[in-house]
Design a protein around this motif. Sequence first.
Motif, PDB file in Angstrom:
ATOM      1  N   TRP A  10      32.406  48.687  41.161  1.00  0.00           N
ATOM      2  CA  TRP A  10      33.361  47.608  41.458  1.00  0.00           C
ATOM      3  C   TRP A  10      32.815  46.706  42.560  1.00  0.00           C
ATOM      4  N   ARG A  11      32.288  47.306  43.616  1.00  0.00           N
ATOM      5  CA  ARG A  11      31.729  46.508  44.724  1.00  0.00           C
ATOM      6  C   ARG A  11      30.528  45.675  44.280  1.00  0.00           C
ATOM      7  N   SER A  12      29.747  46.183  43.344  1.00  0.00           N
ATOM      8  CA  SER A  12      28.583  45.438  42.859  1.00  0.00           C
ATOM      9  C   SER A  12      28.988  44.180  42.098  1.00  0.00           C
ATOM     10  N   LYS A  13      30.225  44.107  41.697  1.00  0.00           N
ATOM     11  CA  LYS A  13      30.725  42.964  40.928  1.00  0.00           C
ATOM     12  C   LYS A  13      31.406  41.916  41.809  1.00  0.00           C
ATOM     13  N   HIS A  14      31.488  42.165  43.105  1.00  0.00           N
ATOM     14  CA  HIS A  14      32.102  41.205  44.034  1.00  0.00           C
ATOM     15  C   HIS A  14      31.298  39.906  44.089  1.00  0.00           C
ATOM     16  N   THR A  15      32.006  38.832  44.390  1.00  0.00           N
ATOM     17  CA  THR A  15      31.377  37.554  44.727  1.00  0.00           C
ATOM     18  C   THR A  15      31.659  37.345  46.206  1.00  0.00           C
ATOM     19  N   GLY A  16      30.677  37.621  47.046  1.00  0.00           N
ATOM     20  CA  GLY A  16      30.914  37.612  48.486  1.00  0.00           C
ATOM     21  C   GLY A  16      31.886  38.729  48.825  1.00  0.00           C
ATOM     22  N   ASP A  17      32.995  38.365  49.485  1.00  0.00           N
ATOM     23  CA  ASP A  17      34.023  39.347  49.832  1.00  0.00           C
ATOM     24  C   ASP A  17      35.155  39.401  48.817  1.00  0.00           C
ATOM     25  N   VAL A  18      35.057  38.634  47.737  1.00  0.00           N
ATOM     26  CA  VAL A  18      36.134  38.537  46.748  1.00  0.00           C
ATOM     27  C   VAL A  18      35.917  39.583  45.652  1.00  0.00           C
ATOM     28  N   PRO A  19      36.954  40.397  45.382  1.00  0.00           N
ATOM     29  CA  PRO A  19      36.832  41.382  44.302  1.00  0.00           C
ATOM     30  C   PRO A  19      36.553  40.693  42.960  1.00  0.00           C
ATOM     31  N   PRO A  20      36.044  41.452  42.004  1.00  0.00           N
ATOM     32  CA  PRO A  20      35.730  40.853  40.713  1.00  0.00           C
ATOM     33  C   PRO A  20      36.977  40.486  39.912  1.00  0.00           C
ATOM     34  N   ALA A  21      36.799  39.549  39.006  1.00  0.00           N
ATOM     35  CA  ALA A  21      37.824  39.228  38.007  1.00  0.00           C
ATOM     36  C   ALA A  21      37.606  40.161  36.819  1.00  0.00           C
ATOM     37  N   ARG A  22      38.586  40.269  35.959  1.00  0.00           N
ATOM     38  CA  ARG A  22      38.471  41.125  34.773  1.00  0.00           C
ATOM     39  C   ARG A  22      37.255  40.725  33.937  1.00  0.00           C
ATOM     40  N   ALA A  23      37.000  39.430  33.825  1.00  0.00           N
ATOM     41  CA  ALA A  23      35.882  38.950  33.010  1.00  0.00           C
ATOM     42  C   ALA A  23      34.527  39.377  33.566  1.00  0.00           C
ATOM     43  N   ALA A  24      34.459  39.763  34.825  1.00  0.00           N
ATOM     44  CA  ALA A  24      33.186  40.141  35.455  1.00  0.00           C
ATOM     45  C   ALA A  24      32.800  41.593  35.210  1.00  0.00           C
ATOM     46  N   ILE A  25      33.728  42.376  34.679  1.00  0.00           N
ATOM     47  CA  ILE A  25      33.427  43.791  34.449  1.00  0.00           C
ATOM     48  C   ILE A  25      33.363  44.071  32.952  1.00  0.00           C
ATOM     49  N   ASP A  26      32.541  45.012  32.585  1.00  0.00           N
ATOM     50  CA  ASP A  26      32.411  45.421  31.188  1.00  0.00           C
ATOM     51  C   ASP A  26      32.242  46.938  31.137  1.00  0.00           C
ATOM     52  N   PRO A  27      33.350  47.651  31.321  1.00  0.00           N
ATOM     53  CA  PRO A  27      33.262  49.112  31.396  1.00  0.00           C
ATOM     54  C   PRO A  27      32.633  49.761  30.166  1.00  0.00           C
ATOM     55  N   ILE A  28      32.897  49.244  28.977  1.00  0.00           N
ATOM     56  CA  ILE A  28      32.393  49.886  27.763  1.00  0.00           C
ATOM     57  C   ILE A  28      30.872  49.921  27.749  1.00  0.00           C
ATOM     58  N   SER A  29      30.236  48.835  28.138  1.00  0.00           N
ATOM     59  CA  SER A  29      28.767  48.840  28.105  1.00  0.00           C
ATOM     60  C   SER A  29      28.142  49.241  29.443  1.00  0.00           C
ATOM     61  N   GLU A  30      28.833  49.030  30.546  1.00  0.00           N
ATOM     62  CA  GLU A  30      28.223  49.281  31.851  1.00  0.00           C
ATOM     63  C   GLU A  30      28.535  50.658  32.445  1.00  0.00           C
ATOM     64  N   ILE A  31      29.698  51.204  32.135  1.00  0.00           N
ATOM     65  CA  ILE A  31      30.060  52.536  32.652  1.00  0.00           C
ATOM     66  C   ILE A  31      30.740  53.353  31.541  1.00  0.00           C
ATOM     67  N   THR A 112      42.883  59.498  41.996  1.00  0.00           N
ATOM     68  CA  THR A 112      43.006  58.240  41.265  1.00  0.00           C
ATOM     69  C   THR A 112      42.552  57.118  42.186  1.00  0.00           C
ATOM     70  N   LEU A 113      41.558  56.391  41.725  1.00  0.00           N
ATOM     71  CA  LEU A 113      41.045  55.250  42.466  1.00  0.00           C
ATOM     72  C   LEU A 113      41.596  53.984  41.823  1.00  0.00           C
ATOM     73  N   LEU A 114      42.351  53.195  42.599  1.00  0.00           N
ATOM     74  CA  LEU A 114      42.905  51.926  42.132  1.00  0.00           C
ATOM     75  C   LEU A 114      42.095  50.794  42.740  1.00  0.00           C
ATOM     76  N   LEU A 115      41.610  49.911  41.877  1.00  0.00           N
ATOM     77  CA  LEU A 115      40.734  48.818  42.296  1.00  0.00           C
ATOM     78  C   LEU A 115      41.317  47.479  41.850  1.00  0.00           C
ATOM     79  N   PRO A 116      41.523  46.547  42.777  1.00  0.00           N
ATOM     80  CA  PRO A 116      42.083  45.249  42.403  1.00  0.00           C
ATOM     81  C   PRO A 116      41.064  44.369  41.673  1.00  0.00           C
ATOM     82  N   LEU A 117      41.544  43.649  40.695  1.00  0.00           N
ATOM     83  CA  LEU A 117      40.779  42.626  39.992  1.00  0.00           C
ATOM     84  C   LEU A 117      41.529  41.310  40.181  1.00  0.00           C
ATOM     85  N   VAL A 118      40.803  40.241  40.441  1.00  0.00           N
ATOM     86  CA  VAL A 118      41.443  38.974  40.792  1.00  0.00           C
ATOM     87  C   VAL A 118      41.514  38.022  39.603  1.00  0.00           C
TER      88      VAL A 118
END
Length: 143
Positions: A10-31, A112-118
């Motif tokens: 999740w942190r690797s997907k940040h833009t600066g200090d801003v959490p990632p948006a849903r479009a920035a993550i791809d759990p099926i292929s990346e994790i 349970t780890l809860l991670l915000p998406l912007v």
Amino acid sequence: MSWPELLAYWRSKHTGDVPPARAAIDPISEIPKIVRNLMLIDCLADGFHYRLVGSELAAKVGQDMTGHMAAESGRFDPILTQRWIAALDLAMRAGEPQLLRSDLEGGGSILTLLLPLVSADGSTVDMLMGGCFPEGPTEGHWH
């Protein structure tokens, strides 16, 4: 995959200090190893909506909540449901990761780890990604 690894992803997907948006993550292929223990939860004006609940998570809790509101978890104790909604609300409002521990009656616990998406413009948290990780003996359902 462990909760620290999900947090690092999740942190690797940040833009600066801003959490990632849903479009920035791809759990099926990346994790892919954790997808079945993930959930995506929409943060709506009238509550929290389960957009996706992974198959292992649904099997362990004994109910697939995909498509339902968090407040509709009628099979769970109302106090637990209130605590869960409060944790979701805190993760959304704080905009920071939240790690929760739930002890199980038969021993062991669930982290349970809860991670915000912007939102696309990064201005608000509009979704939460959650991952559930068993600790110790957690055979059977997670009630």
